[in-house]
Write an enzyme that holds these catalytic residues in place. Structure first.
Site, short mmCIF file in Angstrom:
data_model
loop_
_atom_site.label_atom_id
_atom_site.label_comp_id
_atom_site.label_asym_id
_atom_site.label_seq_id
_atom_site.Cartn_x
_atom_site.Cartn_y
_atom_site.Cartn_z
N HIS A 140 -27.96 -26.31 23.46
CA HIS A 140 -27.17 -25.32 22.71
C HIS A 140 -28.10 -24.44 21.87
O HIS A 140 -27.96 -23.20 21.86
CB HIS A 140 -26.17 -26.04 21.81
CG HIS A 140 -25.45 -25.16 20.84
ND1 HIS A 140 -24.18 -24.66 21.06
CD2 HIS A 140 -25.82 -24.67 19.63
CE1 HIS A 140 -23.81 -23.90 20.04
NE2 HIS A 140 -24.79 -23.90 19.16
N GLU A 141 -29.03 -25.05 21.18
CA GLU A 141 -29.95 -24.29 20.33
C GLU A 141 -30.87 -23.40 21.18
O GLU A 141 -31.18 -22.27 20.80
CB GLU A 141 -30.77 -25.23 19.44
CG GLU A 141 -29.94 -26.10 18.50
CD GLU A 141 -29.00 -25.29 17.62
OE1 GLU A 141 -29.32 -24.12 17.31
OE2 GLU A 141 -27.93 -25.82 17.25
N GLU A 215 -21.41 -18.60 19.21
CA GLU A 215 -21.38 -20.06 19.31
C GLU A 215 -20.73 -20.51 20.61
O GLU A 215 -21.20 -21.45 21.26
CB GLU A 215 -20.63 -20.65 18.11
CG GLU A 215 -21.37 -20.54 16.79
CD GLU A 215 -22.72 -21.22 16.82
OE1 GLU A 215 -22.83 -22.32 17.41
OE2 GLU A 215 -23.68 -20.66 16.26
#
Length: 297
Positions: A140-141, A215
């Site tokens: 995700h990062e 996000e």
């Protein structure tokens, strides 16, 4: 490298938000050009300089504010191996890796470009998550890095920051100079003040919406890199559950980093979704479950 998953509905919302911001800022610039004075332009230069400093030194500031430190392969061999493998899948240069000594399970990425990125995880996150869950969070990062989210948000927030400085300047230092200038320029000053306030409020909400869309995009990127959306969904549930048991005082100490975190650290019992930098955990999990079903076909 795996084929990057494209969610056209999500991309359309992000494009629409950027277009709305662009239109809002164009109106703002027209008003400043028509009614603003030299002081206004000086303020814009100052705000631009301020944001450039923020952009180029954001990684160092983020690590400093969290008490994070860069770790070598000798210190964290497994973490480095995991990130290296995920970067190979995502076609990314390997970022620096940092550890934050904290009882709050979280992770964040920062840096102005792919080549200057830093990915940080807290000690609590390493302890609470399984290896597949940790990989999903790291992916995700890395998706934030691949999507250049720091650049996008910095550009989007530039004139919002200018508007904020204008509002603060007028509130604290007044809207005019001498009596003659005040009589002649009061109307223009009021127009600039009202427009600046409106631009600041509206752009604040639009940037929050843009942040939430980013996000969702990073969640989807994680699912593509790992091939397992359920692992990120599980990680989000674990982090959210642990976060509820963290003392409010500890959460308040890191709330300034919420825009960076995979899940925001919120000390209150209720927060309006409109002002949040992140979608709700429930909405993110539902989106990941939908991706899981699509990947099965």
């Amino acid at each position: 490298m795996k084929k990057w998953y494209r969610d056209y509905g999500l991309q359309a919302r992000m494009v629409l938000t950027m277009l709305l911001l662009a239109g809002l800022y164009l109106i703002f610039l027209v008003v400043l050009s028509e009614y603003g004075g030299i002081g206004t332009y000086g303020l814009m230069v100052f705000a631009g300089f301020f944001l450039l400093i923020q952009f180029f030194f954001s990684d160092k500031f983020a690590l400093w504010s969290m008490g994070g430190r860069i770790v070598s392969e000798q210190e964290e061999p497994r973490l480095h191996e995991t990130v290296s493998r995920l970067c190979a899948i995502a076609d990314l240069p390997k970022p620096k890796i940092a550890i934050v000594d904290s009882n709050i399970p979280n992770a964040f990425a920062t840096g102005r470009s792919k080549d200057s990125a830093v990915v940080a995880v807290t000690t609590s996150l390493k302890q609470k998550l399984s290896q597949p869950e940790l990989e999903a969070v790291l992916a995700h990062e890395l998706s934030h890095v691949k999507n250049r989210d720091m650049l996008v948000i910095t550009i989007a927030s530039f004139l919002s920051t200018v508007a904020f400085f204008l509002v603060r300047n007028m509130l604290f230092f007044g809207m005019g100079g001498g009596n003659r200038d005040r009589d002649r320029g009061a109307g223009a000053a009021i127009i600039v003040f009202v427009i600046s306030l409106a631009v600041w409020i509206i752009s604040f909400l639009l940037i929050r919406a843009l942040s939430r869309y980013r996000e969702f995009a990073a969640d989807r990127g994680s699912a593509v890199i790992t091939g397992q959306p359920k692992h990120l969904a599980s990680a989000l549930m674990t982090i959210s559950g642990v976060m509820e048991r963290v003392p409010s005082r500890d959460l308040r100490e890191v709330e300034g980093m919420n825009a960076f975190f995979i899940i925001p650290a919120i000390s209150g019992d209720l927060i309006m979704n409109l002002f949040s930098t992140h979608p709700t955990v429930g909405a993110r999990i539902r989106a990941l479950e939908d991706m899981e079903r699509k990947m099965e076909f």
